[in-house]
Motif scaffolding. Sequence first.
Motif, PDB file in Angstrom:
ATOM      1  N   ILE A  35       0.859  -1.191   0.000  1.00 27.43           N
ATOM      2  CA  ILE A  35       0.000   0.000   0.000  1.00 27.43           C
ATOM      3  C   ILE A  35       0.890   1.235   0.000  1.00 27.43           C
ATOM      4  CG2 ILE A  35      -1.792   1.283   1.233  1.00 27.43           C
ATOM      5  CD1 ILE A  35      -2.767  -1.291   2.435  1.00 27.43           C
ATOM      6  N   ALA A  36       0.667   2.115  -0.971  1.00 26.38           N
ATOM      7  CA  ALA A  36       1.482   3.328  -1.109  1.00 26.38           C
ATOM      8  C   ALA A  36       0.580   4.545  -1.176  1.00 26.38           C
ATOM      9  CB  ALA A  36       2.350   3.239  -2.364  1.00 26.38           C
ATOM     10  N   GLN A  37       1.043   5.642  -0.605  1.00 21.23           N
ATOM     11  CA  GLN A  37       0.300   6.900  -0.662  1.00 21.23           C
ATOM     12  C   GLN A  37       1.277   8.056  -0.722  1.00 21.23           C
ATOM     13  OE1 GLN A  37      -2.003   7.262   2.932  1.00 21.23           O
ATOM     14  NE2 GLN A  37      -0.215   7.451   4.257  1.00 21.23           N
ATOM     15  N   ASN A  38       0.799   9.190  -1.233  1.00 23.02           N
ATOM     16  CA  ASN A  38       1.679  10.351  -1.358  1.00 23.02           C
ATOM     17  C   ASN A  38       1.531  11.327  -0.198  1.00 23.02           C
ATOM     18  OD1 ASN A  38      -0.874  11.131  -2.013  1.00 23.02           O
ATOM     19  ND2 ASN A  38      -0.293  12.370  -3.786  1.00 23.02           N
ATOM     20  N   LYS A  39       0.492  11.153   0.619  1.00 28.27           N
ATOM     21  CA  LYS A  39       0.355  11.964   1.830  1.00 28.27           C
ATOM     22  C   LYS A  39      -0.431  11.171   2.864  1.00 28.27           C
ATOM     23  CE  LYS A  39      -3.616  14.518  -0.027  1.00 28.27           C
ATOM     24  NZ  LYS A  39      -4.145  15.854  -0.343  1.00 28.27           N
ATOM     25  N   SER A  40      -0.152  11.466   4.119  1.00 29.40           N
ATOM     26  CA  SER A  40      -0.729  10.690   5.210  1.00 29.40           C
ATOM     27  C   SER A  40      -2.248  10.860   5.279  1.00 29.40           C
ATOM     28  CB  SER A  40      -0.098  11.115   6.539  1.00 29.40           C
ATOM     29  OG  SER A  40      -0.657  10.400   7.615  1.00 29.40           O
ATOM     30  N   ASP A  41      -2.919   9.748   5.531  1.00 28.63           N
ATOM     31  CA  ASP A  41      -4.374   9.748   5.665  1.00 28.63           C
ATOM     32  C   ASP A  41      -4.746   8.758   6.760  1.00 28.63           C
ATOM     33  OD1 ASP A  41      -7.203   8.885   5.232  1.00 28.63           O
ATOM     34  OD2 ASP A  41      -7.091  10.328   3.592  1.00 28.63           O
ATOM     35  N   LEU A  42      -5.478   9.226   7.748  1.00 31.66           N
ATOM     36  CA  LEU A  42      -5.826   8.380   8.887  1.00 31.66           C
ATOM     37  C   LEU A  42      -6.647   7.173   8.464  1.00 31.66           C
ATOM     38  CD1 LEU A  42      -5.780   7.966  11.956  1.00 31.66           C
ATOM     39  CD2 LEU A  42      -7.842   9.383  12.102  1.00 31.66           C
ATOM     40  N   ALA A  59      -5.078  -0.372   5.869  1.00 32.70           N
ATOM     41  CA  ALA A  59      -3.886  -1.206   6.001  1.00 32.70           C
ATOM     42  C   ALA A  59      -4.010  -2.153   7.187  1.00 32.70           C
ATOM     43  CB  ALA A  59      -2.646  -0.326   6.137  1.00 32.70           C
ATOM     44  N   GLU A  60      -4.521  -1.670   8.291  1.00 32.25           N
ATOM     45  CA  GLU A  60      -4.670  -2.514   9.475  1.00 32.25           C
ATOM     46  C   GLU A  60      -5.663  -3.640   9.219  1.00 32.25           C
ATOM     47  OE1 GLU A  60      -5.898  -2.128  14.216  1.00 32.25           O
ATOM     48  OE2 GLU A  60      -5.705  -0.343  12.954  1.00 32.25           O
ATOM     49  N   ALA A  61      -6.741  -3.327   8.481  1.00 33.48           N
ATOM     50  CA  ALA A  61      -7.725  -4.357   8.171  1.00 33.48           C
ATOM     51  C   ALA A  61      -7.108  -5.476   7.330  1.00 33.48           C
ATOM     52  CB  ALA A  61      -8.917  -3.734   7.447  1.00 33.48           C
ATOM     53  N   PHE A  62      -6.302  -5.102   6.321  1.00 26.98           N
ATOM     54  CA  PHE A  62      -5.652  -6.118   5.488  1.00 26.98           C
ATOM     55  C   PHE A  62      -4.626  -6.918   6.289  1.00 26.98           C
ATOM     56  CE2 PHE A  62      -7.192  -3.718   1.747  1.00 26.98           C
ATOM     57  CZ  PHE A  62      -7.623  -4.782   0.969  1.00 26.98           C
ATOM     58  N   LEU A  85       0.943  -7.914   4.291  1.00 21.48           N
ATOM     59  CA  LEU A  85       1.260  -6.517   4.016  1.00 21.48           C
ATOM     60  C   LEU A  85       2.776  -6.355   3.972  1.00 21.48           C
ATOM     61  CD1 LEU A  85       0.193  -3.646   3.615  1.00 21.48           C
ATOM     62  CD2 LEU A  85       0.271  -3.347   6.110  1.00 21.48           C
ATOM     63  N   ILE A  86       3.309  -6.096   2.794  1.00 19.88           N
ATOM     64  CA  ILE A  86       4.749  -5.975   2.605  1.00 19.88           C
ATOM     65  C   ILE A  86       5.292  -4.805   3.414  1.00 19.88           C
ATOM     66  CG2 ILE A  86       6.556  -5.535   0.895  1.00 19.88           C
ATOM     67  CD1 ILE A  86       4.822  -6.897  -1.168  1.00 19.88           C
ATOM     68  N   GLY A  87       6.308  -5.076   4.192  1.00 21.27           N
ATOM     69  CA  GLY A  87       6.906  -4.045   5.033  1.00 21.27           C
ATOM     70  C   GLY A  87       6.141  -3.787   6.305  1.00 21.27           C
ATOM     71  N   GLY A  88       4.921  -4.348   6.417  1.00 20.53           N
ATOM     72  CA  GLY A  88       4.110  -4.167   7.613  1.00 20.53           C
ATOM     73  C   GLY A  88       3.604  -2.758   7.812  1.00 20.53           C
ATOM     74  N   GLN A  89       3.657  -1.934   6.751  1.00 18.16           N
ATOM     75  CA  GLN A  89       3.260  -0.541   6.905  1.00 18.16           C
ATOM     76  C   GLN A  89       2.925   0.054   5.538  1.00 18.16           C
ATOM     77  OE1 GLN A  89       6.610   1.720   8.311  1.00 18.16           O
ATOM     78  NE2 GLN A  89       7.998   0.914   6.767  1.00 18.16           N
ATOM     79  N   ILE A  90       2.384   1.270   5.584  1.00 16.65           N
ATOM     80  CA  ILE A  90       2.134   2.027   4.359  1.00 16.65           C
ATOM     81  C   ILE A  90       3.435   2.702   3.942  1.00 16.65           C
ATOM     82  CG2 ILE A  90       0.748   3.852   3.324  1.00 16.65           C
ATOM     83  CD1 ILE A  90      -1.288   3.388   5.590  1.00 16.65           C
ATOM     84  N   VAL A  91       3.733   2.676   2.652  1.00 15.57           N
ATOM     85  CA  VAL A  91       4.987   3.261   2.164  1.00 15.57           C
ATOM     86  C   VAL A  91       4.667   4.476   1.300  1.00 15.57           C
ATOM     87  CG1 VAL A  91       6.083   1.000   2.213  1.00 15.57           C
ATOM     88  CG2 VAL A  91       5.083   1.848   0.075  1.00 15.57           C
ATOM     89  N   SER A  92       5.691   5.289   1.088  1.00 14.87           N
ATOM     90  CA  SER A  92       5.530   6.439   0.201  1.00 14.87           C
ATOM     91  C   SER A  92       5.713   5.990  -1.247  1.00 14.87           C
ATOM     92  CB  SER A  92       6.554   7.521   0.545  1.00 14.87           C
ATOM     93  OG  SER A  92       7.871   7.051   0.263  1.00 14.87           O
TER      94      SER A  92
END
Length: 373
Positions: free
Chosen positions: A8-15, A21-24, A32-39
């Motif tokens: 999951i990638a995004q260009n700006k933070s969104d709550l 991401a947590e649901a997936f 979830l690759i990396g266990g987090q949202i990436v830029s």
Amino acid sequence: MSPIRLLIAQNKSDLYVRGVAEAFSRLPDFHLIGGQIVSLRQVEQFLQEQPADVVIVVGEEGELDEFARQLVDRARRITVVRLIIVPPSLQIRPSVSELGIGELVDILRTLVRTSDSAAHPRLLHTHIASAEPTARARTADSQALKAARLWLDALLKSCIARERSRPSNELPGLTIGRDTVVELLEQENAAAPEDANAAIRWAAVGTAIAAEAHSVPFAVMCERLGLTELERKAFLLCLAPELDLRYQRAFGYLHDNYSHRHATLGLVCALLGDPLTVRGSLAASGGLARWRLLETGQAGWAADEPLRIDRALLNWLLDHRSLLAGDPQLRRTVRLAAWPGSVPRDHQRCGPRTARRTARLHAAGLAFASCRR
């Protein structure tokens, strides 16, 4: 079966994206690759270190479309989802382009599990409605529902005040004496004049509905479905037991049967005017039955049958707007998203007739099946 590798990638933070991401991450068949949202700048690095089955690109900016297409061109086996988070909208008919997390999960499972070595790259554009944490608060603060409760109070009090005192030898809700029966049969059938206080309260209800016609579910329903004044009053009487326990007890008293804690057609008609006139008017306008606002059998309503608000509609009115889309009667015939795998292809690969039909369906905002090679 190996889990679906998701980035999951995004260009700006969104709550809300964090919630997605947590649901997936909690699903056993997703990793979830990396266990987090990436830029966006980190996408290439993560894909080189660990291949992905699905990449979700979140954001509204137009350049993200080009970024998603480049990902598809470089990775032939990858599924790219262009996801746009949209604010919750109050509407009775959900948009076919808005998905919940559950629908998105189902689509990704189908797309990935049905892919093979000859599969073509897939690019899915979709929207997902953000959470509505203040839905209950908005309903509780509704001026229309507050005014409606004041109107219900005035209407029921005026009706009870007109009743005669009961003889001491009668047990309310259990027994009725001979003299009472005779007196009831000797009463005239003329409808009682409308209580002045109730009339004033109802005027306030109408004003509040008009003011909240785009923000509160009850007001939205009244305006969008074009319910008549009589239908709105009847609907509120049916809704009353869900608003306050006091109304259940009041209905039991008026029915002279404390097990009847919901409004019935007979009681609604008696409260709103001449029973036969009110019943005929409700049947003539037909809004309650046409829109299936009340639970009913095949033959309509009997005078002593409890009138209950349709369960899915009730949840939508008082709890959360998305619950209306979960109506089991609707889910059998309505699909809010395109079928998994039906991602639109380049129209140049299709024949002219198919391209024209696809363009018309897309313009109408309908879910449609893609043309296949």
